[in-house]
Design an enzyme around this catalytic site. Structure first.
Site, PDB file in Angstrom:
ATOM      1  N   CYS A   3     -59.982 -12.537  41.211  1.00  0.00           N
ATOM      2  CA  CYS A   3     -58.982 -11.758  41.963  1.00  0.00           C
ATOM      3  C   CYS A   3     -57.586 -12.205  41.529  1.00  0.00           C
ATOM      4  O   CYS A   3     -57.234 -13.383  41.646  1.00  0.00           O
ATOM      5  CB  CYS A   3     -59.164 -11.957  43.460  1.00  0.00           C
ATOM      6  SG  CYS A   3     -57.799 -11.309  44.445  1.00  0.00           S
ATOM      7  N   CYS A   6     -55.580 -13.891  44.328  1.00  0.00           N
ATOM      8  CA  CYS A   6     -56.106 -15.239  44.620  1.00  0.00           C
ATOM      9  C   CYS A   6     -55.609 -16.224  43.568  1.00  0.00           C
ATOM     10  O   CYS A   6     -55.258 -17.373  43.892  1.00  0.00           O
ATOM     11  CB  CYS A   6     -57.632 -15.231  44.669  1.00  0.00           C
ATOM     12  SG  CYS A   6     -58.322 -14.502  46.180  1.00  0.00           S
ATOM     13  N   HIS A  45     -59.123 -14.287  50.957  1.00  0.00           N
ATOM     14  CA  HIS A  45     -59.382 -13.032  50.248  1.00  0.00           C
ATOM     15  C   HIS A  45     -59.902 -11.988  51.228  1.00  0.00           C
ATOM     16  O   HIS A  45     -61.009 -12.082  51.748  1.00  0.00           O
ATOM     17  CB  HIS A  45     -60.385 -13.205  49.106  1.00  0.00           C
ATOM     18  CG  HIS A  45     -60.572 -11.921  48.354  1.00  0.00           C
ATOM     19  ND1 HIS A  45     -59.699 -11.500  47.369  1.00  0.00           N
ATOM     20  CD2 HIS A  45     -61.481 -10.923  48.494  1.00  0.00           C
ATOM     21  CE1 HIS A  45     -60.074 -10.325  46.928  1.00  0.00           C
ATOM     22  NE2 HIS A  45     -61.156  -9.945  47.589  1.00  0.00           N
ATOM     23  N   ASN A  85     -51.473   0.000  50.483  1.00  0.00           N
ATOM     24  CA  ASN A  85     -52.359   1.014  49.910  1.00  0.00           C
ATOM     25  C   ASN A  85     -53.809   0.585  50.105  1.00  0.00           C
ATOM     26  O   ASN A  85     -54.147  -0.582  49.909  1.00  0.00           O
ATOM     27  CB  ASN A  85     -52.052   1.189  48.420  1.00  0.00           C
ATOM     28  CG  ASN A  85     -50.671   1.761  48.189  1.00  0.00           C
ATOM     29  OD1 ASN A  85     -50.241   2.671  48.890  1.00  0.00           O
ATOM     30  ND2 ASN A  85     -49.943   1.219  47.222  1.00  0.00           N
ATOM     31  N   HIS A  96     -56.943  -7.026  46.863  1.00  0.00           N
ATOM     32  CA  HIS A  96     -56.646  -8.141  47.772  1.00  0.00           C
ATOM     33  C   HIS A  96     -55.570  -7.596  48.698  1.00  0.00           C
ATOM     34  O   HIS A  96     -54.493  -7.180  48.228  1.00  0.00           O
ATOM     35  CB  HIS A  96     -56.158  -9.360  46.976  1.00  0.00           C
ATOM     36  CG  HIS A  96     -55.893 -10.597  47.806  1.00  0.00           C
ATOM     37  ND1 HIS A  96     -56.472 -11.826  47.538  1.00  0.00           N
ATOM     38  CD2 HIS A  96     -55.091 -10.799  48.880  1.00  0.00           C
ATOM     39  CE1 HIS A  96     -56.041 -12.723  48.408  1.00  0.00           C
ATOM     40  NE2 HIS A  96     -55.185 -12.119  49.237  1.00  0.00           N
ATOM     41  N   HIS A  98     -52.578  -6.494  50.580  1.00  0.00           N
ATOM     42  CA  HIS A  98     -51.169  -6.832  50.378  1.00  0.00           C
ATOM     43  C   HIS A  98     -50.298  -5.776  51.021  1.00  0.00           C
ATOM     44  O   HIS A  98     -50.668  -4.605  51.105  1.00  0.00           O
ATOM     45  CB  HIS A  98     -50.827  -6.982  48.892  1.00  0.00           C
ATOM     46  CG  HIS A  98     -51.217  -5.806  48.036  1.00  0.00           C
ATOM     47  ND1 HIS A  98     -52.509  -5.581  47.637  1.00  0.00           N
ATOM     48  CD2 HIS A  98     -50.484  -4.803  47.501  1.00  0.00           C
ATOM     49  CE1 HIS A  98     -52.559  -4.479  46.890  1.00  0.00           C
ATOM     50  NE2 HIS A  98     -51.334  -3.983  46.801  1.00  0.00           N
ATOM     51  N   HIS A 100     -46.501  -4.208  50.725  1.00  0.00           N
ATOM     52  CA  HIS A 100     -45.254  -4.101  49.975  1.00  0.00           C
ATOM     53  C   HIS A 100     -44.104  -4.100  50.981  1.00  0.00           C
ATOM     54  O   HIS A 100     -44.143  -3.376  51.977  1.00  0.00           O
ATOM     55  CB  HIS A 100     -45.198  -2.774  49.203  1.00  0.00           C
ATOM     56  CG  HIS A 100     -46.283  -2.581  48.189  1.00  0.00           C
ATOM     57  ND1 HIS A 100     -46.058  -2.702  46.833  1.00  0.00           N
ATOM     58  CD2 HIS A 100     -47.596  -2.262  48.313  1.00  0.00           C
ATOM     59  CE1 HIS A 100     -47.181  -2.455  46.171  1.00  0.00           C
ATOM     60  NE2 HIS A 100     -48.132  -2.180  47.045  1.00  0.00           N
TER      61      HIS A 100
HETATM   62  P1  DGP Z   1     -51.019  -1.589  44.800  1.00  0.00           P
HETATM   63  O1  DGP Z   1     -50.850  -0.419  43.914  1.00  0.00           O
HETATM   64  O2  DGP Z   1     -50.673  -1.270  46.229  1.00  0.00           O
HETATM   65  O3  DGP Z   1     -52.388  -2.232  44.645  1.00  0.00           O
HETATM   66  O4  DGP Z   1     -49.931  -2.648  44.329  1.00  0.00           O
HETATM   67  C1  DGP Z   1     -50.170  -3.718  43.482  1.00  0.00           C
HETATM   68  C2  DGP Z   1     -48.839  -4.267  43.081  1.00  0.00           C
HETATM   69  O5  DGP Z   1     -49.059  -5.495  42.429  1.00  0.00           O
HETATM   70  C3  DGP Z   1     -48.063  -3.393  42.095  1.00  0.00           C
HETATM   71  O6  DGP Z   1     -46.862  -2.946  42.727  1.00  0.00           O
HETATM   72  C4  DGP Z   1     -47.750  -4.297  40.934  1.00  0.00           C
HETATM   73  C5  DGP Z   1     -48.066  -5.674  41.457  1.00  0.00           C
HETATM   74  N1  DGP Z   1     -48.611  -6.580  40.482  1.00  0.00           N
HETATM   75  C6  DGP Z   1     -49.687  -6.363  39.673  1.00  0.00           C
HETATM   76  N2  DGP Z   1     -49.916  -7.444  38.900  1.00  0.00           N
HETATM   77  C7  DGP Z   1     -48.971  -8.358  39.239  1.00  0.00           C
HETATM   78  C8  DGP Z   1     -48.703  -9.680  38.790  1.00  0.00           C
HETATM   79  O7  DGP Z   1     -49.376 -10.263  37.935  1.00  0.00           O
HETATM   80  N3  DGP Z   1     -47.648 -10.309  39.351  1.00  0.00           N
HETATM   81  C9  DGP Z   1     -46.869  -9.716  40.316  1.00  0.00           C
HETATM   82  N4  DGP Z   1     -45.851 -10.418  40.801  1.00  0.00           N
HETATM   83  N5  DGP Z   1     -47.107  -8.484  40.775  1.00  0.00           N
HETATM   84  C10 DGP Z   1     -48.155  -7.807  40.236  1.00  0.00           C
END
Ligand code: DGP
Length: 112
Positions: A3, A6, A45, A85, A96, A98, A100
């Site tokens: 993940c 994670c 997780h 989302n 995982h 989250h 925004h």
């Molecule tokens: P979602 O589409 O809601 O699953 O958003 C996932 C978010 O995670 C997306 O806005 C980009 C962010 N993201 C993906 N990979 C990484 C990473 O390696 N580092 C960081 N800081 N953000 C990431």
């Protein structure tokens, strides 16, 4: 478990940390969609909002306690948006839970 978030929480993948406590970790989104674009995640997780139950809901409580602190420290006194989302129709790309946190400008009045 393979993940991404994670691994970020564990420090195995670098991130720009904004906030951390025993329960939650917050860091800057790698592809910001607003001047302030922060992701806040539970340290346990949980795959998505579909997987919140009485047993893990305290992580979510802690997330929503931390969000106003983060917003204040980021100067979001004019407001901000919280988005989570869930699943493919919503384009959830990281499985995982989250949230925004988006702000730092006048956001649009549409969400879909
Ligand atoms: P979602 O589409 O809601 O699953 O958003 C996932 C978010 O995670 C997306 O806005 C980009 C962010 N993201 C993906 N990979 C990484 C990473 O390696 N580092 C960081 N800081 N953000 C990431």
């Amino acid at each position: 478990m393979d993940c991404l978030f994670c691994k970020i929480i564990a420090g195995e993948i670098p991130s720009s940390k904004v906030y951390e406590d025993e329960w939650v970790y917050a860091f800057r989104d790698i592809a910001p969609q607003a001047p302030v674009h922060i992701l806040i995640v539970p340290k346990a997780h949980i795959a998505s909002a579909d997987d919140i139950y009485a047993e893990n809901a305290s992580f979510v409580t802690h997330i929503f306690e931390a969000i106003p602190e983060i917003a204040k420290s980021e100067g979001l006194e004019n407001g901000y948006r919280i988005v989570s989302n869930v699943g493919s129709d919503a384009c959830q790309s990281v499985k995982h839970l989250h949230f925004h946190i988006l702000g730092g400008k006048q956001l649009t009045d549409t969400m879909a």
